[in-house]
Design an enzyme around this catalytic site. Structure first.
Site, PDB file in Angstrom:
ATOM      1  N   HIS A  50     -26.179  43.727 -10.024  1.00 21.98           N
ATOM      2  CA  HIS A  50     -24.791  43.975 -10.425  1.00 21.98           C
ATOM      3  C   HIS A  50     -23.876  42.985  -9.715  1.00 21.98           C
ATOM      4  O   HIS A  50     -24.303  42.280  -8.796  1.00 21.98           O
ATOM      5  CB  HIS A  50     -24.373  45.418 -10.091  1.00 21.98           C
ATOM      6  CG  HIS A  50     -24.544  45.801  -8.661  1.00 21.98           C
ATOM      7  ND1 HIS A  50     -23.659  45.418  -7.686  1.00 21.98           N
ATOM      8  CD2 HIS A  50     -25.516  46.499  -8.026  1.00 21.98           C
ATOM      9  CE1 HIS A  50     -24.071  45.900  -6.525  1.00 21.98           C
ATOM     10  NE2 HIS A  50     -25.203  46.544  -6.689  1.00 21.98           N
TER      11      HIS A  50
HETATM   12  P1  TYD Z   1     -25.924  50.361  -5.512  1.00 22.46           P
HETATM   13  O1  TYD Z   1     -24.698  49.674  -5.020  1.00 22.46           O
HETATM   14  O2  TYD Z   1     -26.279  50.174  -6.965  1.00 22.46           O
HETATM   15  O3  TYD Z   1     -27.173  49.929  -4.615  1.00 22.46           O
HETATM   16  P2  TYD Z   1     -27.890  48.504  -4.424  1.00 22.46           P
HETATM   17  O4  TYD Z   1     -26.917  47.432  -4.854  1.00 22.46           O
HETATM   18  O5  TYD Z   1     -28.250  48.434  -2.985  1.00 22.46           O
HETATM   19  O6  TYD Z   1     -29.120  48.517  -5.268  1.00 22.46           O
HETATM   20  O7  TYD Z   1     -25.790  51.919  -5.170  1.00 22.46           O
HETATM   21  C1  TYD Z   1     -26.829  52.823  -5.405  1.00 22.46           C
HETATM   22  C2  TYD Z   1     -26.210  54.208  -5.600  1.00 22.46           C
HETATM   23  O8  TYD Z   1     -25.525  54.626  -4.425  1.00 22.46           O
HETATM   24  C3  TYD Z   1     -25.200  54.247  -6.738  1.00 22.46           C
HETATM   25  O9  TYD Z   1     -25.355  55.495  -7.403  1.00 22.46           O
HETATM   26  C4  TYD Z   1     -23.863  54.242  -6.047  1.00 22.46           C
HETATM   27  C5  TYD Z   1     -24.152  54.902  -4.711  1.00 22.46           C
HETATM   28  N1  TYD Z   1     -23.323  54.376  -3.603  1.00 22.46           N
HETATM   29  C6  TYD Z   1     -22.357  55.185  -3.017  1.00 22.46           C
HETATM   30  O10 TYD Z   1     -22.160  56.347  -3.417  1.00 22.46           O
HETATM   31  N2  TYD Z   1     -21.618  54.684  -1.979  1.00 22.46           N
HETATM   32  C7  TYD Z   1     -21.783  53.419  -1.516  1.00 22.46           C
HETATM   33  O11 TYD Z   1     -21.092  52.987  -0.564  1.00 22.46           O
HETATM   34  C8  TYD Z   1     -22.773  52.584  -2.142  1.00 22.46           C
HETATM   35  C9  TYD Z   1     -23.014  51.177  -1.671  1.00 22.46           C
HETATM   36  C10 TYD Z   1     -23.524  53.109  -3.185  1.00 22.46           C
END
Ligand code: TYD
Length: 148
Positions: A50
């Site tokens: 993303h």
């Molecule tokens: P995501 O940012 O997609 O993780 P990565 O980029 O590490 O693969 O986040 C994964 C899940 O966690 C998504 O449902 C959003 C949630 N999340 C939060 O609730 N708070 C946060 O600060 C972050 C970074 C993610």
């Protein structure tokens, strides 16, 4: 803009071990609004996938290693993170992927804003459109912009 600019943090070493610190506005260009970390990551996990509209982040491998792949719509860069003193700045509108995690890797992320799902762009084509929109100069009358 340098894609994936490296940020070097200080280290205070003595026989008891190493100490590294990070200060918002000094070592990173933004005020730190949020810190999160990834741990218990399976070695075959693929994270990220993303971009963010406004958020800037700095990513560190506090322990172990992983591969960070960045793409700003024009250039793609792979960076291996393995030194807790070295962070990578991920500016807004940068697509990121993280994989090849070592066993027990711990990733720390400093972020410029609180969590906001509306700031995410999770579709790669939508990201490319937003990146090209941002890179485009403002419309002028010569481009067929505002009528004279
Ligand atoms: P995501 O940012 O997609 O993780 P990565 O980029 O590490 O693969 O986040 C994964 C899940 O966690 C998504 O449902 C959003 C949630 N999340 C939060 O609730 N708070 C946060 O600060 C972050 C970074 C993610």
């Amino acid at each position: 803009m340098t894609l994936g600019r490296l940020i070097d943090l200080p280290v205070i070493s003595d026989p008891r071990g190493d100490l590294t610190f990070v200060e918002g506005g000094r070592h990173v260009s933004f005020d730190i609004a949020r810190i999160y970390y990834l741990y218990n990551v399976p070695v075959d996990a693929e994270r990220g996938g993303h971009a963010h509209r406004e958020l800037s982040q700095v990513v560190f491998a506090l322990s172990g290693s992983f591969r960070l792949t960045l793409d700003d719509g024009r250039e793609r860069r792979e960076i291996w993170l393995r030194d807790p003193r070295k962070g990578v700045l991920i500016e807004s509108l940068t697509w990121r992927e993280m994989d090849a995690f070592s066993q027990g890797a711990v990733v720390m992320v400093l972020a410029s804003h609180p969590y906001d799902e509306a700031d995410y762009i999770r579709d790669h084509d939508a990201f490319l459109a937003a990146a090209s929109e941002r890179g485009r100069p403002p419309a002028s009358p010569a481009d067929g912009g505002a009528p004279t």
